[in-house]
Design a protein around this motif. Structure first.
Motif, PDB file in Angstrom:
ATOM      1  N   ARG A 184       0.832  -1.215   0.000  1.00  0.00           N
ATOM      2  CA  ARG A 184       0.000   0.000   0.000  1.00  0.00           C
ATOM      3  C   ARG A 184       0.862   1.258   0.000  1.00  0.00           C
ATOM      4  N   LEU A 185       2.041   1.196   0.594  1.00  0.00           N
ATOM      5  CA  LEU A 185       2.958   2.333   0.646  1.00  0.00           C
ATOM      6  C   LEU A 185       3.739   2.502  -0.654  1.00  0.00           C
ATOM      7  N   GLY A 186       3.552   1.608  -1.607  1.00  0.00           N
ATOM      8  CA  GLY A 186       4.231   1.706  -2.887  1.00  0.00           C
ATOM      9  C   GLY A 186       5.466   0.838  -3.014  1.00  0.00           C
ATOM     10  N   PHE A 187       5.838   0.131  -1.962  1.00  0.00           N
ATOM     11  CA  PHE A 187       7.029  -0.717  -2.037  1.00  0.00           C
ATOM     12  C   PHE A 187       6.710  -1.995  -2.809  1.00  0.00           C
ATOM     13  N   ASN A 188       7.747  -2.524  -3.468  1.00  0.00           N
ATOM     14  CA  ASN A 188       7.608  -3.822  -4.118  1.00  0.00           C
ATOM     15  C   ASN A 188       8.634  -4.821  -3.617  1.00  0.00           C
ATOM     16  N   GLY A 189       9.297  -4.503  -2.487  1.00  0.00           N
ATOM     17  CA  GLY A 189      10.279  -5.438  -1.981  1.00  0.00           C
ATOM     18  C   GLY A 189      10.825  -5.054  -0.623  1.00  0.00           C
ATOM     19  N   VAL A 190      11.633  -5.975  -0.076  1.00  0.00           N
ATOM     20  CA  VAL A 190      12.274  -5.808   1.228  1.00  0.00           C
ATOM     21  C   VAL A 190      13.725  -6.233   1.098  1.00  0.00           C
ATOM     22  N   LYS A 191      14.620  -5.464   1.701  1.00  0.00           N
ATOM     23  CA  LYS A 191      16.003  -5.912   1.839  1.00  0.00           C
ATOM     24  C   LYS A 191      16.185  -6.507   3.232  1.00  0.00           C
ATOM     25  N   GLY A 230      12.157   4.374  11.303  1.00  0.00           N
ATOM     26  CA  GLY A 230      11.215   3.410  10.768  1.00  0.00           C
ATOM     27  C   GLY A 230       9.929   4.041  10.272  1.00  0.00           C
ATOM     28  N   LEU A 231       9.257   3.311   9.381  1.00  0.00           N
ATOM     29  CA  LEU A 231       7.913   3.723   8.976  1.00  0.00           C
ATOM     30  C   LEU A 231       6.874   3.276   9.989  1.00  0.00           C
ATOM     31  N   TRP A 232       7.206   2.270  10.807  1.00  0.00           N
ATOM     32  CA  TRP A 232       6.372   1.884  11.938  1.00  0.00           C
ATOM     33  C   TRP A 232       7.064   2.318  13.222  1.00  0.00           C
ATOM     34  N   ASP A 233       6.279   2.775  14.192  1.00  0.00           N
ATOM     35  CA  ASP A 233       6.880   3.182  15.457  1.00  0.00           C
ATOM     36  C   ASP A 233       6.979   1.984  16.406  1.00  0.00           C
ATOM     37  N   VAL A 269       3.206   7.131   8.556  1.00  0.00           N
ATOM     38  CA  VAL A 269       2.928   7.854   7.315  1.00  0.00           C
ATOM     39  C   VAL A 269       1.593   7.391   6.758  1.00  0.00           C
ATOM     40  N   ALA A 270       0.992   8.244   5.926  1.00  0.00           N
ATOM     41  CA  ALA A 270      -0.243   7.885   5.242  1.00  0.00           C
ATOM     42  C   ALA A 270       0.107   7.143   3.955  1.00  0.00           C
ATOM     43  N   PRO A 271      -0.354   5.902   3.772  1.00  0.00           N
ATOM     44  CA  PRO A 271       0.054   5.134   2.587  1.00  0.00           C
ATOM     45  C   PRO A 271      -0.178   5.850   1.270  1.00  0.00           C
ATOM     46  N   ALA A 272      -1.333   6.461   1.091  1.00  0.00           N
ATOM     47  CA  ALA A 272      -1.621   7.114  -0.188  1.00  0.00           C
ATOM     48  C   ALA A 272      -0.660   8.267  -0.445  1.00  0.00           C
ATOM     49  N   GLU A 273      -0.312   9.023   0.604  1.00  0.00           N
ATOM     50  CA  GLU A 273       0.628  10.138   0.444  1.00  0.00           C
ATOM     51  C   GLU A 273       2.014   9.615   0.110  1.00  0.00           C
ATOM     52  N   ALA A 306       2.868   6.766  -1.261  1.00  0.00           N
ATOM     53  CA  ALA A 306       2.919   6.114  -2.567  1.00  0.00           C
ATOM     54  C   ALA A 306       2.989   7.116  -3.716  1.00  0.00           C
ATOM     55  N   GLN A 307       2.665   8.379  -3.472  1.00  0.00           N
ATOM     56  CA  GLN A 307       2.771   9.383  -4.532  1.00  0.00           C
ATOM     57  C   GLN A 307       4.182   9.455  -5.099  1.00  0.00           C
ATOM     58  N   PHE A 308       5.182   9.242  -4.242  1.00  0.00           N
ATOM     59  CA  PHE A 308       6.559   9.339  -4.726  1.00  0.00           C
ATOM     60  C   PHE A 308       7.302   8.017  -4.569  1.00  0.00           C
ATOM     61  N   ASN A 309       6.544   6.910  -4.423  1.00  0.00           N
ATOM     62  CA  ASN A 309       7.160   5.605  -4.209  1.00  0.00           C
ATOM     63  C   ASN A 309       6.328   4.552  -4.926  1.00  0.00           C
ATOM     64  N   ALA A 310       6.314   4.633  -6.247  1.00  0.00           N
ATOM     65  CA  ALA A 310       5.467   3.725  -7.017  1.00  0.00           C
ATOM     66  C   ALA A 310       6.115   3.492  -8.381  1.00  0.00           C
ATOM     67  N   ASP A 311       5.486   2.621  -9.191  1.00  0.00           N
ATOM     68  CA  ASP A 311       5.994   2.412 -10.549  1.00  0.00           C
ATOM     69  C   ASP A 311       6.006   3.718 -11.332  1.00  0.00           C
ATOM     70  N   LEU A 312       4.953   4.496 -11.172  1.00  0.00           N
ATOM     71  CA  LEU A 312       4.795   5.740 -11.916  1.00  0.00           C
ATOM     72  C   LEU A 312       4.902   6.903 -10.941  1.00  0.00           C
ATOM     73  N   VAL A 313       5.911   7.765 -11.148  1.00  0.00           N
ATOM     74  CA  VAL A 313       6.136   8.894 -10.244  1.00  0.00           C
ATOM     75  C   VAL A 313       6.450  10.129 -11.083  1.00  0.00           C
ATOM     76  N   VAL A 314       5.773  11.225 -10.780  1.00  0.00           N
ATOM     77  CA  VAL A 314       6.089  12.490 -11.422  1.00  0.00           C
ATOM     78  C   VAL A 314       6.835  13.357 -10.408  1.00  0.00           C
ATOM     79  N   SER A 315       7.917  13.980 -10.863  1.00  0.00           N
ATOM     80  CA  SER A 315       8.716  14.859 -10.006  1.00  0.00           C
ATOM     81  C   SER A 315       9.000  16.145 -10.762  1.00  0.00           C
ATOM     82  N   LEU A 316       9.703  17.065 -10.087  1.00  0.00           N
ATOM     83  CA  LEU A 316       9.981  18.377 -10.671  1.00  0.00           C
ATOM     84  C   LEU A 316      11.476  18.556 -10.901  1.00  0.00           C
ATOM     85  N   ASP A 317      11.797  19.284 -11.941  1.00  0.00           N
ATOM     86  CA  ASP A 317      13.150  19.782 -12.147  1.00  0.00           C
ATOM     87  C   ASP A 317      13.020  21.233 -12.604  1.00  0.00           C
TER      88      ASP A 317
END
Length: 868
Positions: A291-298, A541-544, A551-555, A557-568
């Motif tokens: 839900r947070l946009g991650f696709n893996g764990v190290k 940590g993301l969990w306390d 953190v809010a998962p939807a927020e 995931a805005q910058f942690n997903a397959d598709l991410v828009v950023s600024l330059d």
């Protein structure tokens, strides 16, 4: 047959037997945390009849001997892997037998990672103990994973290795414990039999799967592979068909681009003292990470129970396995164990399609050389051909280790202040090197504040100041026991809720800025964020500590997903000292009429490319529209694409106003949203300021006249003095009733308050205190990006504040609780003096070059001068 009940343990040399959980750790039975053993476990077993009777241990920490009715049945060294002990000739079927396991764990250290070890047979740094001893001080000891009694025919299965490719090739290899044969039957994800085979003797068997369904995070399809020996011993292994590899800097899974976005796990679970949280906990964690946009764990320097791998396979989560080698002392015992344990661990991991990356150790120094890493790399590559392998996560060039690497990918650990992050990326970028993936094996931490008051009276043992309860062990961070005393002493104990709230906002901001910088570069290939959950040494940590998500998962995931828009942004240059230099500027604060030109950059790591359609709009926080538009472009899968410029003009405002740029993008069936804050400022930020004078031997305010309306000679009595050095004329000006702002940096001689180097964004909460000097400078009670151009790397000692001091901006260290200041008004004679380490001139990393380019900082300085 499960053997997980009825166990007791005792310290060798004592007669006190006590109940102990299995699986579990002996620390849970009250054995002191820093005691390395030996500890004896006992239980009674009754074995049924069978040609072969074995005890199967999920894992025992660290070295153990197994005895049955007082006779030795076997030994094992290694805390992470499962092993069998054959007891066929030591038991009489149907009769009780006494089982005893004598174990020792890695001996911890006495006071930090460089301290002497406590007495013990196996010093921690001479074992593959991993990082957990540095998280809570010690290794866990004992029988920490389940024990089973296994009864079979003589021809039983030993180790089994299964690997498949996306094209449908499947290899099954089995070890047989006696002469015989084995058969294999394969069922597809829907349960339909699709392949079978037979082999006399052990070894590999090759099969072809018709109409293969590849495993991926989008479709974690698993095939059931059942092996059965000629003596009817059987085992079912679930595996996936997948092909993973590098295409230059791009990683591909089954031919499709994939960008690993992982969380760092050290195996710390606060409610227990061993890394076996149970399947329910792991399943819940992995689903929340999705839900947070991650696709893996190290799996950083630890090796979990097998169910962890099985759940990652089932849920489609990528895994990066790191052998537990950190800060080793490579003694002969260590070297021999390294290869033996590595083979066992890698073979177990390689059975799982989720495991795509392997590193041999973490942040290794020159203590481990090519004579170890070269052969180990070759071994791991042979055992796990479907993975990418690297010798040293973090790199030898960054940690003083081996420079001639054994590696399939680049890997760096950048724990950076935002102002230095892009230049650090540029410095380490692969450039001319042979193109290969570039991942960040851990990075992007930001500690939040831990409010111990939330625990009430039931505080965890690791917060205790009693060394008998909470010995320091290997931890280098050992500040939590003193937190309450420290915070009560500096007046922040009762402000814990405020500090938690503010630091959580700052943590999301820091990660957003960092991840967007990574995703806007075509040469980056993936990352691992530090970390999964708060620990006794870090609150990144993301969990306390209570298991609550920060953190809010939807927020997120805005910058942690397959598709991410950023600024330059556009680039600017300045002619300085006879040559061109970069001239960064404040991209977040604007005066009326300024053209704002954010470039929209799309990182697309979905499976399919297509047309990308972007919609953007800018609105003041009260809802008034500033600008909007649409942009479109073509985005190939695995690409970084500029979609165009969301250009607008800063409106005229009568007071500072915050606005939000919102961008939505649709591409190839995927949708993403991202937002950024901007601040619009009146162009008369110095209107209330009188004349200013300058004493600036450091040259930091050379362009003051570009922003201040009236600059007068330094000896003008009524002027507010802006100084970059604490000279006698400056002291005299304040002493006799003048007002001044002293900008302190490392070049400032004898400042009125001691200074110390420390990060601004990381490891600290910034607290904005009420003071008229803030004027109408825009903030919502925390330091957002309007402070980016002001961030210093120095702070003032709050312990030295004189009576009557009035802080403006404070720093509470999240790890130690120690208080510093970034800006404070201190009494000095008859005048008023504000001392600050804030960099109004920017000029660090990619901060704005000079005061006139630092729009928000210049406005704040005008407010300070007006207040004085």
């Amino acid at each position: 047959m499960s053997l997980v009940t009825g166990w007791e343990c005792r310290l060798v040399g004592t007669d006190e037997w006590r109940a102990v959980p299995v699986p579990g750790s002996w620390e849970q039975a009250g054995i002191p945390l820093d005691h390395p053993g030996p500890v004896e476990y006992r239980a009674t077993i009754v074995a049924p009849a069978g040609e072969r009777i074995r005890l199967r241990f999920g894992a025992v920490s660290y070295a153990c001997e197994v005895l049955v009715d007082g006779r030795s049945a076997g030994r094992h060294v290694g805390m992470w892997d499962s092993f069998d002990v054959d007891i066929t000739g030591l038991v009489t079927p149907g009769r009780p037998a006494a089982l005893l396991v004598r174990a020792e764990k890695p001996a911890s250290l006495t006071g930090g990672p460089d301290a002497p070890p406590v007495p013990g047979t196996y010093p921690a740094r001479e074992t593959l103990a991993g990082f957990l001893p540095y998280v809570w001080g010690h290794s866990h000891g004992g029988v920490w994973q389940p024990v089973e009694l296994v009864v079979s025919g003589a021809c039983a299965l030993g180790s089994v290795d299964v690997a498949g490719t996306a094209e449908g090739s499947l290899t099954v290899a089995a070890e047989l414990l006696a002469p015989g044969s084995f058969s294999v039957e394969v069922h597809d994800p829907d349960g339909k039999p699709v392949a079978s085979g037979h082999r006399d003797g052990g070894g590999p068997l090759s099969l072809t799967i018709p109409d293969p369904r590849p495993w991926s995070p989008d479709d974690p399809a698993l095939y059931a592979v059942t092996l059965r020996t000629s003596d009817d011993d059987s085992r079912t292994v679930h595996t996936g068909l997948r092909t993973f590899g590098a295409d230059g800097s791009l990683l591909r899974l089954n031919g499709d681009p994939v960008f690993p976005r992982m969380i760092l796990s050290w195996g710390w679970y606060p409610d227990r003292l061993h890394p076996d949280p149970g399947p329910d906990q792991v399943r819940a964690d992995l689903l929340e990470l999705r839900r947070l946009g991650f696709n893996g764990v190290k799996l950083c320097l630890w090796f979990p129970p097998d169910y962890y791998f099985a759940l990652a396979d089932e849920l489609g989560m990528l895994l990066w396995v790191e052998l537990p080698m950190w800060l080793p002392h490579p003694t002969p015992h260590f070297r021999s164990q390294l290869f033996a344990e590595a083979e066992r661990l890698v073979r177990a991991a390689a059975n799982h399609p989720s495991v795509v990356l392997l590193t041999l150790g973490c942040e290794l120094s020159a203590a481990v050389g090519a004579d170890v890493l070269g052969p180990l790399y070759d071994l791991v590559k042979r055992l796990a051909p479907g993975t990418l392998v690297r010798d040293n996560s973090g790199s030898g060039e960054a940690y003083g280790g081996l420079l001639d690497e054994f590696a399939d990918f680049d890997d760096h650990h950048f724990y950076c202040e935002p102002a230095y992050f892009r230049s650090t990326l540029d410095h380490f970028a692969p450039r001319w090197r042979t193109p290969r993936p570039w991942l960040f094996g851990e990075f992007c931490d930001l500690d939040t504040f831990r409010d111990l008051r939330r625990f009430d009276a039931d505080r965890p043992w690791w917060t205790s100041a009693d060394p008998a309860v909470n010995p320091q062990g290997a931890r280098w961070q050992y500040d939590v026991p003193a937190h309450e005393e420290t915070l009560r002493g500096n007046g922040f104990w009762d402000r814990g809720e405020e500090l938690e709230r503010v630091s959580a906002k700052q943590a999301v901001l820091h990660r957003k800025v960092t991840l967007e910088a990574v995703r806007s570069r075509a040469d980056t290939s993936g990352y691992v964020i530090t970390g999964e959950r708060d620990t006794p040494i870090s609150t990144a940590g993301l969990w306390d500590d209570l298991g609550e998500l920060k953190v809010a998962p939807a927020e997120f995931a805005q910058f942690n997903a397959d598709l991410v828009v950023s600024l330059d942004w556009d680039r600017r240059r300045a002619w300085v000292a006879g040559g061109d230099r970069p001239a960064p500027w404040d991209t977040w604060c604007y005066v009326a009429g300024a053209r704002v030109r954010p470039h929209l950059v799309l990182a697309h790591h979905g499976r399919r490319g297509g047309v990308a359609e972007a919609r953007w709009r800018v609105d003041l926080v009260d809802g008034a529209a500033v600008g909007s538009g649409r942009l479109a472009g073509s985005a190939a899968a695995g690409s970084i694409t500029g979609l165009g410029i969301a250009e607008f003009v800063a409106p005229s405002v009568d007071r500072p106003r915050r606005a939000v740029l919102r961008v939505e993008v649709d591409c190839a069936g995927q949708h993403t949203v991202n937002t950024w804050s901007f601040w619009f400022l009146p162009d008369n930020g110095w209107s209330g300021a009188g004349p200013v004078a300058v004493v600036d031997p450091a040259g930091r305010l050379a362009d003051l006249s570009a922003v201040a309306p009236t600059v007068v000679p330094a000896d003008t009595p009524d002027a507010v003095l802006l100084a970059t050095d604490w000279t006698e004329p400056v002291r005299r000006h304040v002493r006799v009733g003048g007002n001044a702002v002293l900008l302190v940096d490392a070049a400032c001689a004898n400042p009125p308050l001691p200074v110390a180097e420390m990060p601004f964004w990381r490891e600290a909460v910034k607290v904005i205190e009420p003071h008229e000097a803030w004027g109408d400078f825009p903030h919502d009670g925390w330091t957002d990006l309007q402070f980016a151009g002001l961030a210093p790397d120095l702070a003032l000692s709050a312990a030295s504040l004189p009576l009557g001091a009035r802080p403006l901006l404070r720093r509470v260290d999240t790890r130690t609780g120690v208080l510093h200041d970034y800006a404070v008004e201190v009494p000095h004679g008859a005048g008023r003096l504000v001392v600050t380490t804030l960099r109004f001139d920017g000029s660090r990393g990619d901060q704005p070059l000079g005061l006139r380019r630092n729009t928000g900082a210049a406005y704040l300085l005008g407010q300070w001068v007006s207040a004085l």
